[in-house]
Design a protein around this motif. Structure first.
Motif, short mmCIF file in Angstrom:
data_model
loop_
_atom_site.label_atom_id
_atom_site.label_comp_id
_atom_site.label_asym_id
_atom_site.label_seq_id
_atom_site.Cartn_x
_atom_site.Cartn_y
_atom_site.Cartn_z
N SER A 114 0.83 -1.21 0.00
CA SER A 114 0.00 0.00 0.00
C SER A 114 0.87 1.26 0.00
O SER A 114 1.85 1.36 0.75
N ARG A 122 0.12 4.02 1.35
CA ARG A 122 0.05 4.68 2.66
C ARG A 122 1.05 4.04 3.62
O ARG A 122 1.59 4.70 4.51
N PHE A 135 -3.82 -8.36 5.08
CA PHE A 135 -5.21 -8.15 4.64
C PHE A 135 -5.83 -9.46 4.17
O PHE A 135 -7.03 -9.67 4.35
N HIS A 142 -6.54 -6.94 9.92
CA HIS A 142 -6.93 -5.59 10.35
C HIS A 142 -8.30 -5.59 11.02
O HIS A 142 -8.73 -4.58 11.57
N ARG A 195 -7.83 0.12 9.98
CA ARG A 195 -7.02 0.45 8.80
C ARG A 195 -5.57 0.60 9.22
O ARG A 195 -5.29 0.98 10.37
N MET A 196 -4.69 0.30 8.29
CA MET A 196 -3.27 0.57 8.53
C MET A 196 -2.88 1.77 7.65
O MET A 196 -3.64 2.08 6.72
N GLU A 235 -3.43 7.25 11.09
CA GLU A 235 -3.46 8.28 10.02
C GLU A 235 -2.02 8.53 9.55
O GLU A 235 -1.19 9.09 10.29
N SER A 236 -1.77 8.16 8.30
CA SER A 236 -0.40 8.20 7.79
C SER A 236 0.23 9.59 7.85
O SER A 236 1.42 9.73 8.15
N1 LIG Z 1 -6.44 8.09 5.81
C1 LIG Z 1 -5.84 6.86 6.22
C2 LIG Z 1 -6.23 5.79 5.24
C3 LIG Z 1 -5.79 4.42 5.70
C4 LIG Z 1 -6.40 3.34 4.81
O1 LIG Z 1 -7.49 3.51 4.23
N2 LIG Z 1 -5.73 2.19 4.71
C5 LIG Z 1 -6.28 1.12 3.93
C6 LIG Z 1 -5.24 0.43 3.06
S1 LIG Z 1 -4.36 1.46 1.97
C7 LIG Z 1 -6.82 0.04 4.84
O2 LIG Z 1 -6.24 -0.25 5.87
N3 LIG Z 1 -7.93 -0.58 4.44
C8 LIG Z 1 -8.53 -1.63 5.16
C9 LIG Z 1 -9.97 -1.82 4.76
O3 LIG Z 1 -10.41 -1.10 3.86
O4 LIG Z 1 -10.64 -2.66 5.34
C10 LIG Z 1 -4.31 7.01 6.28
O5 LIG Z 1 -3.77 7.81 5.48
O6 LIG Z 1 -3.67 6.38 7.14
#
Ligand SMILES: N[C@@H](CCC(=O)N[C@@H](CS)C(=O)NCC(=O)O)C(=O)O
Length: 215
Positions: free
Chosen positions: A11, A13, A35, A40, A53-54, A66-67
């Motif tokens: 990812s 992020r 994932f 998660h 989320r990561m 939050e990245s």
């Molecule tokens: N705004 C958050 C976005 C984090 C995010 O959406 N991560 C996604 C992967 S890129 C995630 O963990 N998704 C898990 C899911 O959708 O269940 C950041 O920048 O940390």
């Protein structure tokens, strides 16, 4: 105590925070958020980030999600690197772009990332043409803003590398797979090539496959 970064390394992020840590010379332990196994969505992970989320940073008992916030934490460990200057006016010129990333650029890029890359990675079907069209519309409004800045300056917030480049630049990690429509944006293309030539970018990209092996 070593900082832990909970990441799914493919990812952008995740790439963003690992790249910044590598650039700053901060030793960290990457912890795979798998994932494909729903790692998660476990109660343990939700205890660290209720959004499930990561990326997530853990430094002793301190937990941060939050990245773009994680980037600020990392930069604060190494102020001499000046990725986020102390002076409030200079600092906010960078923070402004971090907000712009979270509010606009990341959500636009995420459409292409999901439709063209994530769906293929996790066998979730074909790209949805209506979603791609929505992404193109967002891109047509946003990309000229970023490109204009990068036609005038070497980096997003001026002539030096700052957190703004880490926030916005990490998406270039998946530019080919996600098929971002960047053909006509010369400033973004030149900047992406500059970022990719940084030793910290290359180290982070080279280490990503080994983190996936924690599966
Ligand atoms: N705004 C958050 C976005 C984090 C995010 O959406 N991560 C996604 C992967 S890129 C995630 O963990 N998704 C898990 C899911 O959708 O269940 C950041 O920048 O940390």
């Amino acid at each position: 105590m070593t900082i832990k970064l909970h990441v799914f390394p493919l990812s952008p992020r995740a790439f963003k925070v690992m790249w910044a840590a590598n650039h700053l010379g901060i030793v960290f332990e990457p912890v795979l958020v798998d994932f494909s196994k729903g790692a998660h969505r476990t109660p343990e992970f939700a205890g660290r980030n209720p959004n499930m989320r990561m990326p997530v940073l853990e430094d002793g008992g301190y937990v941060l999600w939050e990245s773009n916030a994680i980037l600020q934490y990392l930069a604060a460990q190494k102020p001499a690197a000046e990725l986020l200057p102390e002076d409030i006016k200079a600092r906010l010129q960078i923070v402004k772009w971090q907000f712009w990333d979270s509010a606009h650029w990341d959500p636009a890029c995420a459409i292409f990332a999901f439709e063209n890359y994530v769906k293929q990675l996790f066998q979730r079907g074909e790209p949805d043409a209506r979603e791609i069209a929505r992404g193109e519309e967002m891109f047509a409004r946003l990309a000229p803003v970023l490109d204009g800045e990068l036609q005038r300056h070497r980096y997003v917030a001026g002539e030096s590398l700052t957190l703004a480049d880490f926030s916005l630049g990490a998406m270039n990690f998946i530019a080919e797979q996600a098929k971002f429509p960047l053909e006509s944006y010369r400033g973004i293309q030149r900047w992406a090539a500059d970022l990719k030539s940084l030793p910290s970018w290359q180290k982070t990209a080279a280490e990503a496959p080994a983190i996936l092996q924690q599966r």
